[in-house]
Design a protein around this motif. Structure first.
Motif: not given
Length: 506
Positions: A198-199, A249-254, A204-205
């Motif tokens: 889960x991203x 941009x930095x998460x592996x699974x956006x 949240x943002x």
């Protein structure tokens, strides 16, 4: 056993269709009872806006998360859970003693409804494997979902007139019980063994950014747009949006893969998706108020009049699909958006009053509905069809998120334009009799359909002043809708260009 005689699949389809009908009805039937809620709860104008915005913001918040949760923990399990929660929160809305409780109930309704919507698509895709069977299932799902949206205003008005406004919500508790039973009996459980994490950072943002922006627009007039509180809220929206972009941009699974925006057909269709929610859908919140307070229709007649606005969205899509195949979505989508804008300009002419006001408004509503019907299906098919199959779910999620986010923001923006237009008109007619805060309060009353507020405050003041102010405010909203959708039509047309592309992820 032939496919058509599969009892379990038929039960599953019935459950999915009923849940889609509930979701659609709660979008389009509630606007028809907003004038009633204003009278029953003495709701102010921002509270009426939040009755709808709480639902749409909550839907946008859970859309991407729900797909991941369904893949990981089971699509049937989450569908049944969300149906039960949707029914329970509908009961909460029906027994709400005041507007704050109703708004909280609407937010919970939206969260469960958004998750329920994602599960519907996942269940149909998994339960109906063959191309023919899947087309049949999705065809019925689309018809029922569209009927809920299209007939929602007259259904809501009819229920409110015959049984009372509470049954617009309470009825879903009964339907949800039946729907959950059908889902338990018919839906097959399925999971994705390779489900992604889960991203949370993205969810949240993005949610904070949308909520703060909508809050700033809706409550800014009361707070003062330049007050420290208002500036802190809009600052939080900006920081959250930046944090969302960085997180994705930095998460592996956006949940949002920004590289997909390089595909011209996808981005062009996305402008179309936003265009519908800069104009047609948010105005559905305010059009019942104009029909009742502005044109003098009763609740049920106003619901019937709204059919001119919504019925074309059910009739036009098959023709739009044929035109899209022949001429391409790069022509059909901008043309549909242009028709929506034209309809809004025609409706604006109707604010001039006179015996032709209602017929002109209905003609404009019909033109806008035709434009929406020509735009909606090509947008959906293009956003998913212009990317590779393994990214279709992500593309659909971005499309739905763009719709809900732009809808939430424009519910607030249209409300701001409406109140500001009414206020400007009042300043020219009665500014010497009121302080600034009193004048704004009266403008909000008139925008909400309470024209008596101004008349009672100053005995002997003609009702024509409030009616003129209301017409001025709604004229400004219609102009805003026309300009907004035409700008996005131009952006869509230019973005599509002449090339046809398919997204190939890198």
């Amino acid at each position: 056993m032939t496919y058509a005689s599969s009892r379990r699949d038929n039960l599953a389809l019935a459950a999915v269709c009923l849940s889609s009908m509930m979701f659609g009805l709660e979008i389009s039937s509630v606007p028809a009872i907003l004038p009633t809620l204003e009278k029953v709860f003495r709701a102010d104008f921002p509270q009426l806006q939040w009755t709808m915005n709480a639902y749409t913001i909550a839907v946008a918040t859970v859309l991407m998360a729900a797909g991941t949760l369904a893949d990981r923990y089971g699509r049937k399990r989450l569908l049944v859970l969300t149906i039960v929660v949707f029914g329970a929160t509908s009961l909460l809305c029906g027994v709400a003693p005041d507007m704050p409780v109703l708004i909280v109930g609407r937010a919970l309704q939206g969260a469960s409804g958004g998750a329920m919507l994602i599960c519907q698509v996942a269940v149909l895709s998994e339960q109906f494997n063959g191309a023919k069977e899947r087309a049949w299932a999705f065809g019925w799902w689309g018809i029922v979902f569209g009927s809920g949206l299209g007939f929602g205003p007259v259904i809501g008005s009819g229920i409110a007139a015959l049984m009372g406004w509470v049954w617009v919500f309470l009825l879903h508790g009964l339907i949800a019980a039946l729907t959950a039973a059908l889902a338990v009996a018919g839906v097959r459980e399925s999971k994705d063994p390779d489900a992604q994490r889960l991203d949370l950072a993205g969810i949240v943002t993005l949610s904070v950014a949308v909520f703060c922006l909508a809050y700033f627009i809706t409550e800014g007039g009361e707070l003062g747009f330049s007050s420290p509180t208002a500036l802190a809220i809009i600052g939080a929206a900006g920081v959250s949006l930046i944090a969302f972009i960085v997180a994705e941009r930095i998460t592996p699974h956006p949940m949002f893969d920004f590289s997909v925006f390089r595909v011209r057909p996808f981005s062009g269709a996305l402008f179309g998706s936003m265009g519908m929610n800069f104009s047609f859908w948010p105005f559905m919140i305010y059009l019942p108020i104009w029909f009742q307070a502005g044109l003098g229709l009763d609740g049920l007649t106003a619901g019937l009049a709204l059919l001119a606005y919504t019925l074309p969205t059910l009739v036009v899509p098959p023709f739009a699909e044929r035109l899209s195949l022949r001429h391409g979505p790069g022509i059909v989508i901008p043309a549909g958006l242009f028709a929506i804008g034209l309809g809004f300009l025609i409706m604006r002419i109707g604010t001039g009053g006179g015996v032709a006001a209602l017929p002109i408004t209905l003609i404009g509503a019909l033109a806008a509905g035709i434009g929406l019907g020509a735009t909606n299906t090509p947008v959906t098919n293009t956003t998913t069809g212009s990317v590779s199959s393994d990214r279709a779910g992500m593309a659909s999620g971005i499309d739905m998120s763009a719709r809900m986010i732009s809808l939430a923001i424009n519910i607030a923006l249209m409300g701001f334009v409406l109140v500001d237009g009414v206020l400007y008109s009042l300043k020219g007619a009665a500014s010497g009799s009121f302080e600034a805060a009193q004048l704004r309060h009266l403008a909000e009353q008139i925008a909400a359909g309470t024209a008596a507020g101004l008349h009672d405050a100053v005995p002997g003041l003609p009702d024509a002043i409030s009616r003129t102010a209301m017409a001025a405010g709604f004229g400004d909203v219609m102009l805003y809708g026309a300009i907004g959708v035409w700008v996005l039509a131009a952006l869509s047309f230019l973005t599509f260009g002449r090339r046809r592309e398919v997204y190939d992820p890198v």
